[in-house]
Design a protein around this motif. Structure first.
Motif, PDB file in Angstrom:
ATOM      1  N   LYS A 197      -1.123 -18.127   0.063  1.00  0.00           N
ATOM      2  CA  LYS A 197       0.202 -18.559   0.504  1.00  0.00           C
ATOM      3  C   LYS A 197       0.554 -19.929  -0.048  1.00  0.00           C
ATOM      4  O   LYS A 197       1.724 -20.208  -0.347  1.00  0.00           O
ATOM      5  N   VAL A 201       3.960 -20.318  -2.231  1.00  0.00           N
ATOM      6  CA  VAL A 201       5.032 -21.243  -1.867  1.00  0.00           C
ATOM      7  C   VAL A 201       5.171 -22.362  -2.901  1.00  0.00           C
ATOM      8  O   VAL A 201       6.278 -22.815  -3.183  1.00  0.00           O
ATOM      9  N   SER A 202       4.057 -22.786  -3.473  1.00  0.00           N
ATOM     10  CA  SER A 202       4.106 -23.889  -4.439  1.00  0.00           C
ATOM     11  C   SER A 202       4.730 -23.470  -5.761  1.00  0.00           C
ATOM     12  O   SER A 202       5.565 -24.186  -6.314  1.00  0.00           O
ATOM     13  N   ASP A 206       9.904 -18.935  -1.734  1.00  0.00           N
ATOM     14  CA  ASP A 206       9.850 -19.184  -0.294  1.00  0.00           C
ATOM     15  C   ASP A 206      11.004 -18.444   0.354  1.00  0.00           C
ATOM     16  O   ASP A 206      12.134 -18.510  -0.110  1.00  0.00           O
ATOM     17  N   THR A 211       7.427 -17.684   4.871  1.00  0.00           N
ATOM     18  CA  THR A 211       7.195 -18.940   5.595  1.00  0.00           C
ATOM     19  C   THR A 211       7.338 -18.788   7.104  1.00  0.00           C
ATOM     20  O   THR A 211       7.379 -19.782   7.823  1.00  0.00           O
ATOM     21  N   HIS A 215      10.845 -24.089   7.810  1.00  0.00           N
ATOM     22  CA  HIS A 215      11.171 -24.856   6.616  1.00  0.00           C
ATOM     23  C   HIS A 215       9.900 -24.976   5.784  1.00  0.00           C
ATOM     24  O   HIS A 215       8.779 -25.042   6.317  1.00  0.00           O
ATOM     25  N   ILE A 216      10.060 -25.008   4.467  1.00  0.00           N
ATOM     26  CA  ILE A 216       8.908 -25.008   3.570  1.00  0.00           C
ATOM     27  C   ILE A 216       7.932 -26.147   3.869  1.00  0.00           C
ATOM     28  O   ILE A 216       6.706 -25.969   3.823  1.00  0.00           O
ATOM     29  N   GLN A 217       8.460 -27.337   4.216  1.00  0.00           N
ATOM     30  CA  GLN A 217       7.584 -28.471   4.516  1.00  0.00           C
ATOM     31  C   GLN A 217       6.757 -28.205   5.765  1.00  0.00           C
ATOM     32  O   GLN A 217       5.543 -28.473   5.798  1.00  0.00           O
ATOM     33  N   MET A 220       4.019 -25.647   4.963  1.00  0.00           N
ATOM     34  CA  MET A 220       2.897 -26.254   4.238  1.00  0.00           C
ATOM     35  C   MET A 220       1.997 -27.055   5.189  1.00  0.00           C
ATOM     36  O   MET A 220       0.774 -27.048   5.057  1.00  0.00           O
ATOM     37  N   ILE A 244       9.556 -25.910  -6.705  1.00  0.00           N
ATOM     38  CA  ILE A 244      10.199 -26.083  -5.392  1.00  0.00           C
ATOM     39  C   ILE A 244      11.600 -26.665  -5.548  1.00  0.00           C
ATOM     40  O   ILE A 244      12.551 -26.241  -4.870  1.00  0.00           O
ATOM     41  N   ARG A 247      13.981 -23.999  -6.864  1.00  0.00           N
ATOM     42  CA  ARG A 247      14.301 -23.034  -5.810  1.00  0.00           C
ATOM     43  C   ARG A 247      15.240 -23.629  -4.765  1.00  0.00           C
ATOM     44  O   ARG A 247      16.114 -22.938  -4.241  1.00  0.00           O
TER      45      ARG A 247
END
Length: 278
Positions: A197, A201-202, A206, A211, A215-217, A220, A244, A247
């Protein structure tokens, strides 16, 4: 390069669209937000028009522009010649809508070529570093500026990233994990789900499913909490940042993409040219 910064061009583009609908920009944005939220609640696709749909819309807008210019020309060479009569202005091609889908596809392709073929790429690809050139001629082209954060990949790093991209495009979890570990990824428990994952995501995509609606942050940070990461593949940190940022811009225009699927043809060509089997 002669051109306007992309955020300003997009702002004008949206303002013209709202005006054609008889709305202010704020009214249009509010309506769009409601429509997108409604689609999300119903599990519908929220992506914007495809490139061919934009092309059709642009052709219609250009036909209307030409017709209006013909009418203006007729006026200017008849009634417009009478003293006191105002001449009607002509509309340039700069008022035509932008093909936002092609814009995103081109940006993703260009940076994929930089990463996988050239081995030199801009790690700061925010929209302010992109110009739109040739709008008045009706031949919009991208102009990329401010290469102040250029990152270099060695031949071996490029080829390895090609393999990671192809594995991600194929959603091949075991191969992604193997390649990430080979690249230097280390975590406390070496949890394969976390490794996969993190790579997804990196470097790839996303979405709410991947996720878990976060939120992506935040996602992570959750991965870090599940299995603390001790070492990242240092040479690919800026590749992840580039992916990122691309995207994020694509999401803003409702043109979400899988970077791995977009870069896969480039990666395949690079490996093939090197005589390397997948």
């Amino acid at each position: 390069l002669k051109g306007e910064k992309l955020p300003l061009v997009l702002q004008k583009d949206i303002e013209r669209y709202a005006e054609n609908l008889g709305m202010t920009l704020d009214e249009f944005k509010a309506q769009e937000d409601k429509r997108i939220q409604h689609k999300k609640r119903n599990g519908e696709d929220i992506n914007g028009p495809a490139s061919n749909e934009f092309d059709a819309w642009i052709r219609i807008a250009d036909a209307k522009r030409r017709a209006e210019n013909m009418s203006s020309m007729f006026h200017n060479f008849t009634l417009g010649l009478i003293p006191g009569q105002k001449r009607k202005p002509y509309k340039s091609k700069s008022i035509l809508p932008l093909n936002q889908a092609k814009l995103i596809d081109d940006l993703i392709y260009i940076h994929g070529h930089e990463v996988l073929v050239d081995g030199y790429f801009n790690g700061d690809v925010h929209p302010g570093n992109v110009l739109m050139c040739g709008l008045d001629e009706g031949k919009p082209q991208l102009g990329l500026i401010d290469y102040g954060q250029v990152k270099q990949l060695t031949r071996e790093e490029r080829l390895h990233m090609c393999k990671i991209i192809l594995a991600l495009a194929d959603n091949d979890k075991s191969e992604v994990v193997r390649l990430m570990v080979q690249a230097g990824f280390k975590s406390r428990a070496m949890n394969e789900e976390v490794i996969f994952k993190y790579a997804k995501v990196s470097y790839d995509e996303d979405n709410d499913e991947l996720t878990e609606g976060k939120h992506i942050q935040m996602f992570m940070e959750d991965l870090q909490a599940r299995d603390p990461i001790d070492q990242l593949p240092g040479c690919y940190i800026m590749v992840g940042r580039t992916s990122i940022m691309l995207r994020g811009f694509a999401h803003a225009l409702r043109q979400s993409r899988s970077i791995a699927k977009a870069w896969a043809p480039i990666a395949e060509k690079v490996l093939r040219s090197e005589g390397i089997e997948r």
